[in-house]
Design a protein around this motif. Structure first.
Motif, PDB file in Angstrom:
ATOM      1  N   LYS A  71       0.816  -1.214   0.000  1.00 35.25           N
ATOM      2  CA  LYS A  71       0.000   0.000   0.000  1.00 35.25           C
ATOM      3  C   LYS A  71       0.853   1.268   0.000  1.00 35.25           C
ATOM      4  O   LYS A  71       0.367   2.336  -0.374  1.00 35.25           O
ATOM      5  N   LEU A  72       2.118   1.161   0.437  1.00 35.05           N
ATOM      6  CA  LEU A  72       2.954   2.346   0.607  1.00 35.05           C
ATOM      7  C   LEU A  72       3.893   2.624  -0.554  1.00 35.05           C
ATOM      8  O   LEU A  72       4.227   3.778  -0.815  1.00 35.05           O
ATOM      9  N   THR A  73       4.346   1.577  -1.236  1.00 35.68           N
ATOM     10  CA  THR A  73       5.343   1.790  -2.280  1.00 35.68           C
ATOM     11  C   THR A  73       4.710   2.291  -3.574  1.00 35.68           C
ATOM     12  O   THR A  73       3.509   2.163  -3.792  1.00 35.68           O
ATOM     13  N   ASN A  74       5.561   2.836  -4.428  1.00 34.13           N
ATOM     14  CA  ASN A  74       5.113   3.298  -5.746  1.00 34.13           C
ATOM     15  C   ASN A  74       5.453   2.296  -6.848  1.00 34.13           C
ATOM     16  O   ASN A  74       5.393   2.642  -8.033  1.00 34.13           O
ATOM     17  N   PHE A  75       5.828   1.082  -6.463  1.00 39.73           N
ATOM     18  CA  PHE A  75       6.154   0.082  -7.469  1.00 39.73           C
ATOM     19  C   PHE A  75       4.919  -0.211  -8.322  1.00 39.73           C
ATOM     20  O   PHE A  75       3.835  -0.461  -7.798  1.00 39.73           O
ATOM     21  N   LYS A  76       5.094  -0.190  -9.628  1.00 40.07           N
ATOM     22  CA  LYS A  76       3.965  -0.400 -10.538  1.00 40.07           C
ATOM     23  C   LYS A  76       3.525  -1.865 -10.550  1.00 40.07           C
ATOM     24  O   LYS A  76       2.344  -2.171 -10.651  1.00 40.07           O
ATOM     25  N   GLU A  77       4.499  -2.778 -10.475  1.00 42.50           N
ATOM     26  CA  GLU A  77       4.191  -4.210 -10.437  1.00 42.50           C
ATOM     27  C   GLU A  77       4.821  -4.786  -9.169  1.00 42.50           C
ATOM     28  O   GLU A  77       5.851  -5.456  -9.206  1.00 42.50           O
ATOM     29  N   TYR A  78       4.163  -4.473  -8.058  1.00 47.56           N
ATOM     30  CA  TYR A  78       4.668  -4.825  -6.729  1.00 47.56           C
ATOM     31  C   TYR A  78       4.877  -6.338  -6.600  1.00 47.56           C
ATOM     32  O   TYR A  78       4.022  -7.131  -6.984  1.00 47.56           O
ATOM     33  N   PHE A  79       6.020  -6.719  -6.035  1.00 51.64           N
ATOM     34  CA  PHE A  79       6.323  -8.127  -5.828  1.00 51.64           C
ATOM     35  C   PHE A  79       7.232  -8.239  -4.610  1.00 51.64           C
ATOM     36  O   PHE A  79       7.909  -7.282  -4.230  1.00 51.64           O
ATOM     37  N   TYR A  80       7.227  -9.401  -3.989  1.00 49.83           N
ATOM     38  CA  TYR A  80       8.083  -9.617  -2.827  1.00 49.83           C
ATOM     39  C   TYR A  80       8.512 -11.080  -2.797  1.00 49.83           C
ATOM     40  O   TYR A  80       7.869 -11.960  -3.359  1.00 49.83           O
ATOM     41  N   GLU A  81       9.605 -11.310  -2.112  1.00 44.26           N
ATOM     42  CA  GLU A  81      10.031 -12.670  -1.792  1.00 44.26           C
ATOM     43  C   GLU A  81      10.607 -12.658  -0.378  1.00 44.26           C
ATOM     44  O   GLU A  81      11.056 -11.616   0.111  1.00 44.26           O
ATOM     45  N   VAL A  82      10.598 -13.808   0.258  1.00 45.62           N
ATOM     46  CA  VAL A  82      11.109 -13.956   1.622  1.00 45.62           C
ATOM     47  C   VAL A  82      12.143 -15.058   1.646  1.00 45.62           C
ATOM     48  O   VAL A  82      11.968 -16.099   1.001  1.00 45.62           O
ATOM     49  N   ARG A  83      13.200 -14.854   2.378  1.00 43.95           N
ATOM     50  CA  ARG A  83      14.180 -15.905   2.606  1.00 43.95           C
ATOM     51  C   ARG A  83      14.537 -15.930   4.091  1.00 43.95           C
ATOM     52  O   ARG A  83      14.618 -14.883   4.733  1.00 43.95           O
ATOM     53  N   LEU A  84      14.748 -17.126   4.612  1.00 46.38           N
ATOM     54  CA  LEU A  84      15.246 -17.273   5.976  1.00 46.38           C
ATOM     55  C   LEU A  84      16.763 -17.386   5.882  1.00 46.38           C
ATOM     56  O   LEU A  84      17.291 -18.394   5.412  1.00 46.38           O
ATOM     57  N   LEU A  85      17.473 -16.346   6.336  1.00 47.26           N
ATOM     58  CA  LEU A  85      18.913 -16.260   6.119  1.00 47.26           C
ATOM     59  C   LEU A  85      19.677 -16.242   7.435  1.00 47.26           C
ATOM     60  O   LEU A  85      19.284 -15.543   8.382  1.00 47.26           O
TER      61      LEU A  85
END
Length: 411
Positions: free
Chosen positions: A297-311
């Motif tokens: 909801k906060l970013t201006n990314f046009k094609e919002y995406f995310y990934e998670v890693r346990l590091l």
């Protein structure tokens, strides 16, 4: 299908509905921001607002007879598709079930419809709090958290909410009856997304409530973050939570509430003094999975995406350094620090434009780091084989016809 719906109407009367507006809402997962998972949902056949265990038992008996899938639903705050029906299903809405909270010095007994916030308020008046609880505590139910969540506030001290005897007992209901699980067997239910039984009662760990002070440590280099975390591990019992934010992510989530932001920011809650005391309690609501819902909801990314890693600390240092060198401010980094099997692990969230994840994934591949957040199946998130085997074992015992949230557990 028509015969099943008529039987539900006869058995449950006004508690069962096929109203299109209600069905549409119950078929959604409003906090699911994965563009992959969000396309998998199906429309429910009907919604049953259960009042008690008898309603659950009767509903499961009917659905098992017709081999119709069932999905149990609380507040619907899951970000991993736990409550998303991927087959035509009957939704069992548990929110109207009787709420019950009982506690003693180390444990609290709850029914699944109890909101996490209500349990925390109840316990804190008595000098206690939940040992680990989700960042969605202000809206989520404890039944949903036990069935789908694993980490949260307190995970730096204690790890997963179900680890190290975090759950003493769970009562579940399935097509084949009631089951009271104790000790290690409770791990067949925790994080299983309701595939191994519908929770009707659980006994979960509490700790003494302490007056945690939010603090901020600003640093310039990623290596300094690692050094500080290694030092903080010596004070684990006195630190409730730790979050790492790069300057871009912290600027967005703090919304001007912090005067000075560092290139890297370590935010922690502790009874000891490690940094500048600040009022950042709102960050409790932005931990772990909540962060990528908020950032959508906060970013201006046009094609919002995310990934998670346990590091691990070393992997975090290597991977994040490479990702930042490649994408700089075009990627946001958020990390929640936790302790898993006596090792510091960072729940690291990468947020960017979808097109940039070819670069991020290539770095992950080179480092040999697997993880799949955009999967509907719990098999791709459960990181211990013995827990998966327990889930499979009880799935066969409790639900041999696979009507409980089918498609979420590979046998």
């Amino acid at each position: 299908m028509e015969v099943l719906l008529k039987e539900f109407e006869r058995e449950f009367g006004e508690k069962f509905t096929t109203d299109r507006k209600i069905i549409d809402e119950a078929s959604k997962a409003p906090y699911l921001v994965s563009p992959i998972l969000s396309k998998m949902g199906k429309s429910a056949l009907g919604v049953l607002f259960v009042n008690d265990e008898e309603d659950i038992k009767n509903a499961l008996s009917i659905c098992d007879k017709y081999r119709i899938p069932v999905v149990a639903r609380g507040a619907g705050t899951s970000t991993i598709g736990q409550v998303l029906p991927i087959k035509e299903s009957i939704i069992l809405d548990i929110n109207k079930m009787e709420e019950r909270i009982e506690y003693d010095d180390k444990w609290t007994v709850i029914t699944p419809s109890v909101k996490v916030k209500k349990a925390l308020d109840y316990l804190r008046k008595r000098g206690k709090e939940l040992r680990v609880y989700p960042s969605s505590f202000y809206i989520s139910t404890l039944g949903g958290y036990i069935a789908g969540g694993d980490v949260g506030i307190g995970s730096f001290q204690y790890g997963y909410h179900f680890d190290n005897n975090g759950i003493k007992s769970i009562k579940i209901i399935g097509p084949k009856g009631d089951f009271n699980l104790q000790g290690k067997d409770t791990l067949a239910v925790a994080q299983a997304a309701g595939t191994t039984g519908i929770i009707s009662k659980a006994e979960i760990a509490t700790v003494d409530y302490e007056d945690w002070k939010d603090q901020l440590i600003r640093v310039k280099e990623l290596e300094d973050v690692i050094k500080i975390l290694k030092n903080l591990s010596n004070y684990r019992s006195k630190i409730r939570r730790i979050t790492i934010e790069d300057s871009e992510a912290f600027s967005l989530v703090s919304k001007g509430r912090v005067d000075k932001i560092g290139k890297w920011n370590i935010i922690l809650a502790s009874t000891l003094s490690f940094g500048e005391e600040v009022n950042l309690r709102f960050l409790d609501e932005l931990a772990f999975a909540a962060i990528y819902v908020t950032m959508s909801k906060l970013t201006n990314f046009k094609e919002y995406f995310y990934e998670v890693r346990l590091l691990s600390l070393d992997s975090f240092n290597r991977v994040v350094k490479q990702v930042k060198e490649a994408l700089d401010k075009n990627v946001l980094i958020h990390g929640d620090v936790m302790t898993l099997r006596n090792e510091i692990i960072i729940y690291t969230v990468f947020i960017s434009e979808k097109q940039n994840f070819d670069v991020i994934d290539s770095i992950m591949l080179k480092e040999g780091i697997p993880f799949e957040i955009h999967s509907i199946e719990v098999n791709d998130r459960v990181d211990e084989e013995f827990r998966l085997e327990l889930m499979k074992k009880y799935k066969i015992i409790v639900d041999p016809h696979n009507i409980l949230n089918p498609g979420k557990l590979r046998l």
